[in-house]
Motif scaffolding. Sequence first.
Motif, PDB file in Angstrom:
ATOM      1  N   GLU A   1       0.809  -1.217   0.000  1.00 56.03           N
ATOM      2  CA  GLU A   1       0.000   0.000   0.000  1.00 56.03           C
ATOM      3  C   GLU A   1       0.840   1.264   0.000  1.00 56.03           C
ATOM      4  O   GLU A   1       0.348   2.333  -0.346  1.00 56.03           O
ATOM      5  N   ALA A   2       2.083   1.166   0.402  1.00 55.74           N
ATOM      6  CA  ALA A   2       2.836   2.388   0.622  1.00 55.74           C
ATOM      7  C   ALA A   2       4.251   2.326   0.053  1.00 55.74           C
ATOM      8  O   ALA A   2       4.493   2.713  -1.072  1.00 55.74           O
ATOM      9  N   SER A   3       5.222   1.825   0.817  1.00 56.52           N
ATOM     10  CA  SER A   3       6.645   2.067   0.543  1.00 56.52           C
ATOM     11  C   SER A   3       6.855   3.573   0.505  1.00 56.52           C
ATOM     12  O   SER A   3       7.125   4.172  -0.529  1.00 56.52           O
ATOM     13  N   PRO A   4       6.683   4.234   1.674  1.00 53.85           N
ATOM     14  CA  PRO A   4       6.612   5.699   1.711  1.00 53.85           C
ATOM     15  C   PRO A   4       7.990   6.346   1.672  1.00 53.85           C
ATOM     16  O   PRO A   4       8.927   5.914   2.327  1.00 53.85           O
ATOM     17  N   SER A   5       8.100   7.406   0.897  1.00 56.75           N
ATOM     18  CA  SER A   5       9.370   8.131   0.786  1.00 56.75           C
ATOM     19  C   SER A   5       9.183   9.555   1.297  1.00 56.75           C
ATOM     20  O   SER A   5       9.223   9.802   2.490  1.00 56.75           O
ATOM     21  N   GLY A   6       8.940  10.524   0.414  1.00 56.95           N
ATOM     22  CA  GLY A   6       8.850  11.915   0.828  1.00 56.95           C
ATOM     23  C   GLY A   6       7.683  12.186   1.758  1.00 56.95           C
ATOM     24  O   GLY A   6       6.660  11.489   1.730  1.00 56.95           O
ATOM     25  N   LEU A   7       7.826  13.232   2.574  1.00 60.19           N
ATOM     26  CA  LEU A   7       6.805  13.606   3.555  1.00 60.19           C
ATOM     27  C   LEU A   7       6.702  15.122   3.618  1.00 60.19           C
ATOM     28  O   LEU A   7       7.720  15.820   3.603  1.00 60.19           O
ATOM     29  N   ALA A   8       5.477  15.626   3.666  1.00 59.46           N
ATOM     30  CA  ALA A   8       5.241  17.064   3.787  1.00 59.46           C
ATOM     31  C   ALA A   8       4.102  17.299   4.766  1.00 59.46           C
ATOM     32  O   ALA A   8       3.291  16.401   5.029  1.00 59.46           O
ATOM     33  N   TYR A   9       4.032  18.524   5.286  1.00 54.86           N
ATOM     34  CA  TYR A   9       2.978  18.883   6.243  1.00 54.86           C
ATOM     35  C   TYR A   9       2.283  20.163   5.781  1.00 54.86           C
ATOM     36  O   TYR A   9       2.928  21.128   5.352  1.00 54.86           O
ATOM     37  N   ALA A  10       0.951  20.178   5.901  1.00 51.55           N
ATOM     38  CA  ALA A  10       0.154  21.388   5.689  1.00 51.55           C
ATOM     39  C   ALA A  10      -1.218  21.167   6.291  1.00 51.55           C
ATOM     40  O   ALA A  10      -1.775  20.058   6.232  1.00 51.55           O
TER      41      ALA A  10
END
Length: 564
Positions: A271-280
């Motif tokens: 479902e993921a293999s998450p890399s970049g992350l941002a916040y807003a």
Amino acid sequence: MRARVVPALILTLLAPLLALGVGVPRAEAQVVGGFDFDRAEVSVTGLQVPWAMAFLPDGSALVSERNTGRVMQVRPGQAPAQVATVSGVSASGESGLLGLAVSPSYAEDGWVYAYFTSTSGDNRLVRFRLNAPQTQTVIFSGVPSAAIHDGGRIAFGPDGMLYVATGDANNTANAQNLNSPAGKILRMTPTGGVPSGNPFANSRVWSYGHRNVQGLAWDSQGRMYATEFGQNTWDEVNQIVAGGNYGWPTCEGTCGNGSFRNPIVTWTTAEASPSGLAYANDTLFAAALRGQRLWAVPLTSGGGAGTPVAELQGEYGRLRAVAVGPDGWLWVGTSNRDGRGSPVAQDDRIVRVPPASGGTDTQAPSAPAGLAASGTTATATTLSWTAATDNVGVTGYDVLRAPGASGGTFAQAGTSATTSFTNTGLTAGTTYRYQVRARDAAGNLSPVSNTVTVTTTSSQGGTCTATPATASEWATGYVIQVTVTNTGTATLNGWTVTFTLPPGHTITGSWNVQVSSSGQTATARNAAYNGGPIAPGASTSFGFQASRPGADGRVPSGYTCTSP
């Protein structure tokens, strides 16, 4: 929160209509995290495995290309332009040129930071300036590297410190070893040193027990979060605290061991293999590679997570990078040419998602009025204008510039949140035209303002001299030290030195100055800290190093100093 999966029953009921070719209206997309994903648009194409994005004060983005080692400057709707190449990059598997960061005080110091896998067999951190990109200073090295699990995300935190995410370099023991920088999140000063306040004495380690962190972000309260790749079962989003142990390799995902911190979100690796992350807007946005989607994770008041929502699922392929741009849009980078994706002709791409407006705001702001220029020097001018109006509210302004008194194309020169903007780095004795337009939170753009024409001064006035001295030289190069002296009767504030390079000579490094060259003409402008005030009769200095063809004993000549 509305579900994103259409129930099987609804699909069954719609099947007869679909078979007859009857179009079924697309359901209106849910606005999540303050962004309208129905209006996502491809803004940049033709990149090669983009890994990280970092924004410059003019609103453009720097993008690292993992396999080529290039740093590209991108603007929406324009072709990427190469502005630097990081030397000594070794790209194999998941390694190569990875993280990028721009100094929080870039306007004063000009530093760009890059994290990469080197041909020396480690992961390391360098910094350089775009006006001399070939001069790259190593500020931290010795991070274990491998073809997988190199981490790579770097970012400046709200405290002004530089945070570096590393992987375990395919050696699980590294993650729990506090003497190894691998499998960690590191915190260091902008020069690579150990700052005060770190949890372990004389150590850059901020948190440990990580397998492969590739995303870093902070919320509005200054809390830190990171995305982390699992092995076979669970990918994670963690809230990061100083000295925290996140369990790898003992734990993957949530575990019952009180010695380890549990993630706030887990997904299966498919479902993921998450890399970049941002916040807003009280939401984390995690770019998913294998999952080919952007996860929107609402945050609770205590820093936990609500129910994640999948956006852009399968629309653009593998997603690697995500960042909130100075334009207020969400920027998302694909990674379809990394050997694991299925690229289309435009890949790799940057997709931008506009801020949401509740789905009803289509009214553009009024045009800014009264655009005027003042304080024009040989290298800068200050623009001011009357504020635009909008039914919801103006969120900022785009400053547009075209060359010459007529003709040419207007391109964005910068952005401003106020009704003034100083455009620096201009060429002496050159004419430019400017316009300004306003934008609102829905991404609506106003008509442009009136046009103002500016001609920079051809001579900077004042009086100063530049005296060169050859500090050292060898067959294929030399070092020149230049003394700038105020020979006038007034205080000197800023200076520019021009000189001529012999044919075939190239500047390879500089200090205390910003150097650029065009053909054989080199221009050296003072750094922020040594431009003045310089009293009459006082001096400052700068230096540069250059290469030359063998047996060519010439050095630069024709030094001329001008000042405002």
